[in-house]
Design a protein around this motif. Structure first.
Motif, PDB file in Angstrom:
ATOM      1  N   PHE A 107     -20.541  15.080  37.905  1.00 14.64           N
ATOM      2  CA  PHE A 107     -20.003  13.779  38.297  1.00 14.64           C
ATOM      3  C   PHE A 107     -21.126  12.774  38.556  1.00 14.64           C
ATOM      4  O   PHE A 107     -21.047  11.622  38.125  1.00 14.64           O
ATOM      5  CB  PHE A 107     -19.116  13.913  39.536  1.00 14.64           C
ATOM      6  N   VAL A 108     -22.159  13.196  39.240  1.00 11.87           N
ATOM      7  CA  VAL A 108     -23.276  12.295  39.545  1.00 11.87           C
ATOM      8  C   VAL A 108     -23.987  11.877  38.261  1.00 11.87           C
ATOM      9  O   VAL A 108     -24.389  10.714  38.118  1.00 11.87           O
ATOM     10  CB  VAL A 108     -24.252  12.948  40.546  1.00 11.87           C
ATOM     11  N   TYR A 109     -24.123  12.793  37.307  1.00 12.56           N
ATOM     12  CA  TYR A 109     -24.749  12.437  36.035  1.00 12.56           C
ATOM     13  C   TYR A 109     -23.931  11.358  35.326  1.00 12.56           C
ATOM     14  O   TYR A 109     -24.477  10.359  34.855  1.00 12.56           O
ATOM     15  CB  TYR A 109     -24.891  13.660  35.130  1.00 12.56           C
ATOM     16  N   PHE A 110     -22.607  11.548  35.249  1.00 17.53           N
ATOM     17  CA  PHE A 110     -21.774  10.549  34.583  1.00 17.53           C
ATOM     18  C   PHE A 110     -21.745   9.229  35.353  1.00 17.53           C
ATOM     19  O   PHE A 110     -21.704   8.158  34.749  1.00 17.53           O
ATOM     20  CB  PHE A 110     -20.366  11.079  34.351  1.00 17.53           C
ATOM     21  N   ALA A 111     -21.810   9.289  36.675  1.00 20.92           N
ATOM     22  CA  ALA A 111     -21.876   8.056  37.463  1.00 20.92           C
ATOM     23  C   ALA A 111     -23.182   7.318  37.194  1.00 20.92           C
ATOM     24  O   ALA A 111     -23.196   6.085  37.089  1.00 20.92           O
ATOM     25  CB  ALA A 111     -21.741   8.380  38.952  1.00 20.92           C
ATOM     26  N   ALA A 112     -24.278   8.055  37.055  1.00 21.07           N
ATOM     27  CA  ALA A 112     -25.566   7.420  36.769  1.00 21.07           C
ATOM     28  C   ALA A 112     -25.566   6.793  35.381  1.00 21.07           C
ATOM     29  O   ALA A 112     -26.125   5.709  35.189  1.00 21.07           O
ATOM     30  CB  ALA A 112     -26.694   8.446  36.892  1.00 21.07           C
ATOM     31  N   LEU A 163     -35.798   9.117  35.378  1.00 24.41           N
ATOM     32  CA  LEU A 163     -34.840   8.710  36.413  1.00 24.41           C
ATOM     33  C   LEU A 163     -33.698   9.701  36.499  1.00 24.41           C
ATOM     34  O   LEU A 163     -33.331  10.150  37.590  1.00 24.41           O
ATOM     35  CB  LEU A 163     -34.301   7.308  36.126  1.00 24.41           C
ATOM     36  N   PHE A 164     -33.121  10.069  35.348  1.00 26.05           N
ATOM     37  CA  PHE A 164     -32.008  11.019  35.360  1.00 26.05           C
ATOM     38  C   PHE A 164     -32.467  12.398  35.830  1.00 26.05           C
ATOM     39  O   PHE A 164     -31.718  13.098  36.510  1.00 26.05           O
ATOM     40  CB  PHE A 164     -31.366  11.105  33.986  1.00 26.05           C
ATOM     41  N   GLY A 165     -33.690  12.774  35.479  1.00 23.40           N
ATOM     42  CA  GLY A 165     -34.224  14.036  35.972  1.00 23.40           C
ATOM     43  C   GLY A 165     -34.384  14.036  37.482  1.00 23.40           C
ATOM     44  O   GLY A 165     -34.039  15.007  38.149  1.00 23.40           O
ATOM     45  N   ALA A 166     -34.890  12.933  38.020  1.00 23.57           N
ATOM     46  CA  ALA A 166     -35.063  12.827  39.473  1.00 23.57           C
ATOM     47  C   ALA A 166     -33.714  12.830  40.190  1.00 23.57           C
ATOM     48  O   ALA A 166     -33.562  13.468  41.240  1.00 23.57           O
ATOM     49  CB  ALA A 166     -35.832  11.553  39.816  1.00 23.57           C
ATOM     50  N   VAL A 167     -32.736  12.133  39.611  1.00 19.22           N
ATOM     51  CA  VAL A 167     -31.395  12.122  40.221  1.00 19.22           C
ATOM     52  C   VAL A 167     -30.798  13.524  40.193  1.00 19.22           C
ATOM     53  O   VAL A 167     -30.239  13.991  41.187  1.00 19.22           O
ATOM     54  CB  VAL A 167     -30.482  11.102  39.504  1.00 19.22           C
ATOM     55  N   SER A 168     -30.929  14.211  39.071  1.00 18.16           N
ATOM     56  CA  SER A 168     -30.372  15.561  38.954  1.00 18.16           C
ATOM     57  C   SER A 168     -31.032  16.532  39.924  1.00 18.16           C
ATOM     58  O   SER A 168     -30.353  17.332  40.569  1.00 18.16           O
ATOM     59  CB  SER A 168     -30.535  16.076  37.522  1.00 18.16           C
ATOM     60  N   ILE A 169     -32.353  16.454  40.039  1.00 20.44           N
ATOM     61  CA  ILE A 169     -33.057  17.351  40.952  1.00 20.44           C
ATOM     62  C   ILE A 169     -32.689  17.047  42.403  1.00 20.44           C
ATOM     63  O   ILE A 169     -32.450  17.961  43.202  1.00 20.44           O
ATOM     64  CB  ILE A 169     -34.580  17.270  40.729  1.00 20.44           C
ATOM     65  N   GLY A 204     -26.280   1.282  28.522  1.00 20.66           N
ATOM     66  CA  GLY A 204     -26.982   1.792  27.354  1.00 20.66           C
ATOM     67  C   GLY A 204     -27.849   2.996  27.631  1.00 20.66           C
ATOM     68  O   GLY A 204     -28.802   3.249  26.899  1.00 20.66           O
ATOM     69  N   ALA A 205     -27.540   3.763  28.678  1.00 22.77           N
ATOM     70  CA  ALA A 205     -28.383   4.895  29.049  1.00 22.77           C
ATOM     71  C   ALA A 205     -28.386   5.962  27.968  1.00 22.77           C
ATOM     72  O   ALA A 205     -29.434   6.548  27.670  1.00 22.77           O
ATOM     73  CB  ALA A 205     -27.909   5.492  30.369  1.00 22.77           C
TER      74      ALA A 205
END
Length: 66
Positions: free
Chosen positions: A23-28, A49-55, A34-35
């Motif tokens: 859910f957090v990945y799709f929200a990001a 950025l997505f790696g940092a959010v996921s971690i 255009g991600a």
């Protein structure tokens, strides 16, 4: 698994953490226009950025489950 009541309880908490992570990945991806195209185009900044959010969400999930 040490604090789970049963193996099914362990599996359910793991599934809940996985759903939150997805859910957090799709929200990001919704917050950054255009991600998907940027990731396909090998934009390192968006990938980082997505790696940092996921971690960070993974660490938060792990802390909540212990």
């Amino acid at each position: 698994i040490a604090h789970s009541v049963s193996f099914i309880d362990f599996i359910l908490w793991g599934l809940a953490a996985a759903v939150i992570q997805i859910f957090v990945y799709f929200a990001a991806t919704m917050m950054i226009k255009g991600a998907t195209a940027e990731l396909i185009g090998n934009n390192v900044a968006v990938g980082a950025l997505f790696g940092a959010v996921s971690i960070s969400i993974g660490i938060l999930n792990a802390a909540c489950l212990t």
